[in-house]
Design an enzyme around this catalytic site. Structure first.
Site, PDB file in Angstrom:
ATOM      1  N   CYS A 117       0.822  -1.226   0.000  1.00  0.00           N
ATOM      2  CA  CYS A 117       0.000   0.000   0.000  1.00  0.00           C
ATOM      3  C   CYS A 117       0.852   1.270   0.000  1.00  0.00           C
ATOM      4  O   CYS A 117       0.334   2.364  -0.225  1.00  0.00           O
ATOM      5  CB  CYS A 117      -0.955   0.003   1.182  1.00  0.00           C
ATOM      6  SG  CYS A 117      -2.010  -1.439   1.207  1.00  0.00           S
ATOM      7  N   HIS A 120      -3.083   7.121   2.116  1.00  0.00           N
ATOM      8  CA  HIS A 120      -3.541   5.842   1.566  1.00  0.00           C
ATOM      9  C   HIS A 120      -4.932   5.598   2.120  1.00  0.00           C
ATOM     10  O   HIS A 120      -5.202   5.809   3.306  1.00  0.00           O
ATOM     11  CB  HIS A 120      -2.555   4.743   1.974  1.00  0.00           C
ATOM     12  CG  HIS A 120      -3.115   3.376   1.793  1.00  0.00           C
ATOM     13  ND1 HIS A 120      -3.678   2.974   0.609  1.00  0.00           N
ATOM     14  CD2 HIS A 120      -3.224   2.312   2.658  1.00  0.00           C
ATOM     15  CE1 HIS A 120      -4.107   1.728   0.745  1.00  0.00           C
ATOM     16  NE2 HIS A 120      -3.845   1.307   1.973  1.00  0.00           N
ATOM     17  N   ASN A 157     -10.085  -0.268  -0.061  1.00  0.00           N
ATOM     18  CA  ASN A 157      -8.620  -0.145  -0.028  1.00  0.00           C
ATOM     19  C   ASN A 157      -8.058  -0.706  -1.330  1.00  0.00           C
ATOM     20  O   ASN A 157      -8.108  -1.923  -1.553  1.00  0.00           O
ATOM     21  CB  ASN A 157      -8.109  -0.924   1.193  1.00  0.00           C
ATOM     22  CG  ASN A 157      -6.598  -0.929   1.298  1.00  0.00           C
ATOM     23  OD1 ASN A 157      -5.887  -0.543   0.374  1.00  0.00           O
ATOM     24  ND2 ASN A 157      -6.091  -1.399   2.429  1.00  0.00           N
TER      25      ASN A 157
HETATM   26  N1  COA Z   1     -18.486  -8.458   9.434  1.00  0.00           N
HETATM   27  C1  COA Z   1     -18.901  -8.727  10.672  1.00  0.00           C
HETATM   28  N2  COA Z   1     -18.078  -9.056  11.682  1.00  0.00           N
HETATM   29  C2  COA Z   1     -16.762  -9.093  11.411  1.00  0.00           C
HETATM   30  C3  COA Z   1     -16.250  -8.811  10.117  1.00  0.00           C
HETATM   31  C4  COA Z   1     -17.186  -8.490   9.116  1.00  0.00           C
HETATM   32  N3  COA Z   1     -16.800  -8.211   7.859  1.00  0.00           N
HETATM   33  N4  COA Z   1     -14.919  -8.931  10.147  1.00  0.00           N
HETATM   34  C5  COA Z   1     -14.567  -9.264  11.408  1.00  0.00           C
HETATM   35  N5  COA Z   1     -15.680  -9.362  12.163  1.00  0.00           N
HETATM   36  C6  COA Z   1     -15.794  -9.702  13.569  1.00  0.00           C
HETATM   37  C7  COA Z   1     -14.576 -10.397  14.098  1.00  0.00           C
HETATM   38  O1  COA Z   1     -14.655 -11.763  13.815  1.00  0.00           O
HETATM   39  C8  COA Z   1     -14.681 -10.102  15.595  1.00  0.00           C
HETATM   40  O2  COA Z   1     -15.586 -11.011  16.134  1.00  0.00           O
HETATM   41  P1  COA Z   1     -15.334 -11.671  17.589  1.00  0.00           P
HETATM   42  O3  COA Z   1     -15.282 -10.495  18.548  1.00  0.00           O
HETATM   43  O4  COA Z   1     -16.522 -12.536  17.772  1.00  0.00           O
HETATM   44  O5  COA Z   1     -14.026 -12.382  17.482  1.00  0.00           O
HETATM   45  C9  COA Z   1     -15.354  -8.732  15.631  1.00  0.00           C
HETATM   46  O6  COA Z   1     -15.888  -8.509  14.321  1.00  0.00           O
HETATM   47  C10 COA Z   1     -14.456  -7.583  16.024  1.00  0.00           C
HETATM   48  O7  COA Z   1     -13.217  -7.706  15.402  1.00  0.00           O
HETATM   49  P2  COA Z   1     -12.126  -6.598  15.647  1.00  0.00           P
HETATM   50  O8  COA Z   1     -10.834  -7.102  15.112  1.00  0.00           O
HETATM   51  O9  COA Z   1     -12.178  -6.095  17.033  1.00  0.00           O
HETATM   52  O10 COA Z   1     -12.674  -5.394  14.744  1.00  0.00           O
HETATM   53  P3  COA Z   1     -11.983  -4.019  14.519  1.00  0.00           P
HETATM   54  O11 COA Z   1     -12.788  -2.953  15.153  1.00  0.00           O
HETATM   55  O12 COA Z   1     -10.511  -4.054  14.837  1.00  0.00           O
HETATM   56  O13 COA Z   1     -12.090  -3.865  12.949  1.00  0.00           O
HETATM   57  C11 COA Z   1     -10.779  -4.146  10.964  1.00  0.00           C
HETATM   58  C12 COA Z   1     -11.507  -4.842  12.107  1.00  0.00           C
HETATM   59  C13 COA Z   1     -10.156  -5.197  10.059  1.00  0.00           C
HETATM   60  C14 COA Z   1     -11.794  -3.320  10.185  1.00  0.00           C
HETATM   61  C15 COA Z   1      -9.691  -3.202  11.557  1.00  0.00           C
HETATM   62  O14 COA Z   1      -8.896  -3.933  12.468  1.00  0.00           O
HETATM   63  C16 COA Z   1      -8.834  -2.594  10.505  1.00  0.00           C
HETATM   64  O15 COA Z   1      -9.284  -1.815   9.704  1.00  0.00           O
HETATM   65  N6  COA Z   1      -7.532  -2.904  10.509  1.00  0.00           N
HETATM   66  C17 COA Z   1      -6.632  -2.403   9.506  1.00  0.00           C
HETATM   67  C18 COA Z   1      -6.847  -3.167   8.238  1.00  0.00           C
HETATM   68  C19 COA Z   1      -6.250  -2.497   7.056  1.00  0.00           C
HETATM   69  O16 COA Z   1      -6.643  -1.409   6.730  1.00  0.00           O
HETATM   70  N7  COA Z   1      -5.314  -3.175   6.415  1.00  0.00           N
HETATM   71  C20 COA Z   1      -4.654  -2.691   5.291  1.00  0.00           C
HETATM   72  C21 COA Z   1      -3.601  -1.727   5.722  1.00  0.00           C
HETATM   73  S1  COA Z   1      -2.791  -1.041   4.390  1.00  0.00           S
END
Ligand code: COA
Length: 326
Positions: free
Chosen positions: A113, A253, A283
């Site tokens: 990215c 980004h 993304n």
């Molecule tokens: N729909 C519904 N539930 C989902 C889900 C979806 N698409 N994806 C994950 N979950 C669930 C998980 O399984 C978890 O469930 P659990 O509590 O029963 O285990 C719950 O949602 C919460 O997960 P959590 O990791 O706390 O969510 P979050 O608030 O951290 O958000 C992301 C998850 C991935 C959106 C966030 O961590 C993020 O954006 N990270 C950066 C990712 C990124 O941008 N990567 C590229 C970088 S260049």
């Protein structure tokens, strides 16, 4: 040639027509529009049936059309991607063929990215040597082929698209790419991975099962993303005796609105200063910054003399920023 800044003389972009909405995803995995939108800010993303090089080639065609240049004018093509068509030939060489840029030197850069930031730094440095008259930097991704469409943790986040910019030495010594900053953290490489598919090596005799799909530690990447935006922006401001008040736009980004909001808060900058379009593209990794810059340029957001910071972060882990005076 050292000392002369390169300016961005034009931009172009291309996104595929096919739109995949959050509602569509609700029918594919256990998720909801509400979860996706509140956690990421994404509403929809584009999905390509064409190769990464073709999306990039179309973005370059649009770029050349926008600035009235000929493919034969291009001296250097730097293609930034983490989803190339092949190991070889590079996407850059395929774009060269696609548009007929016979005079160009062409190669790929992979910094996930942060790819476009790294590509811009490489191209800017090479043009500054005087060996190359100009450069086209392309960011293009078909991430949909690296997604496990059954994994709700990742499939809601990414999309496909391409953007491109044309740089050449500025006639005005005070404008152009004023400074750049890049960093890599290979020790954190496990946080975001998409392995390449290898054929069985009969010499070694191992039959490894390779999962090519994107896997990541979402929370770890989230924290890294926020701190890398803050560090990259602060570093380039400090090195140039500037403050955020001097900056017209920060173009990050585009991955998650909550990451951008957290970074804005920590930088004590209004969110309005950050350009975002991730709600409609998701993304798009190395393509997100050049798509954002192309959209901003085409809607005439930039005025001559505006100071802009581009900031990228992603797999590798990698991050960095570029300071441009428009
Ligand atoms: N729909 C519904 N539930 C989902 C889900 C979806 N698409 N994806 C994950 N979950 C669930 C998980 O399984 C978890 O469930 P659990 O509590 O029963 O285990 C719950 O949602 C919460 O997960 P959590 O990791 O706390 O969510 P979050 O608030 O951290 O958000 C992301 C998850 C991935 C959106 C966030 O961590 C993020 O954006 N990270 C950066 C990712 C990124 O941008 N990567 C590229 C970088 S260049």
């Amino acid at each position: 040639m050292f000392g002369v800044h390169n300016c961005v003389v034009g931009t172009g972009m291309y996104v595929p027509d096919k739109i995949l909405t959050n509602d569509d995803l609700e029918k594919m995995v256990d998720t909801s529009d509400e979860w996706i939108y509140t956690r990421t800010g994404i509403k929809e993303r584009r999905i390509s049936s064409e190769d990464t090089s073709v999306l990039g080639g179309k973005a370059v065609e649009n770029l050349l059309k926008n600035i009235g240049k000929n493919p034969l004018d291009i001296d250097l093509i730097v293609f930034c991607t983490m989803s190339p068509d092949n190991n070889t030939p590079s996407c850059a060489c395929l774009v060269q063929k696609y548009i007929g840029a016979k005079n160009a030197t062409a190669f790929d850069v992979n910094a996930a990215c942060t790819g476009f930031i790294y590509g811009l730094v490489v191209a800017d440095s090479l043009v500054k040597t005087g060996k190359y008259k100009n450069a086209v930097i392309v960011g293009s991704e078909v991430l949909s082929k690296l997604i496990n469409w059954k994994d709700r943790n990742t499939c809601v986040l990414f999309g496909d698209g391409a953007g491109a910019v044309f740089i050449e030495p500025s006639l005005d010594v005070n404008t152009g790419i004023l400074d750049t900053y890049t960093k890599s953290m290979g020790e954190k490489s496990d946080s975001l991975v998409s392995k390449s598919i290898t054929i069985e090596n009969s010499l070694i005799g191992e039959n490894k099962e390779i999962d090519p799909y994107i896997v990541m530690d979402g929370r770890e990447v989230f924290k890294f993303a926020v701190s890398s935006i803050v560090e990259s922006v602060n570093k380039i401001l400090t090195d140039n005796n500037l403050s955020t008040d001097d900056i017209k736009y920060i173009v990050p980004h585009q991955d998650n609105i909550r990451i951008i909001e957290s970074a804005a808060q920590r930088l004590k900058v209004s969110l309005d200063k950050f350009f975002t379009n991730l709600y409609k593209y998701g993304n798009t990794s190395g393509a997100s910054i050049p798509i954002a810059v192309a959209e901003m340029n085409e809607s005439k957001k930039f005025k001559k003399g505006d100071l802009i910071i581009l900031v990228g972060f992603g797999g590798g882990l990698t991050y960095g920023s570029v300071l441009i005076k428009w």
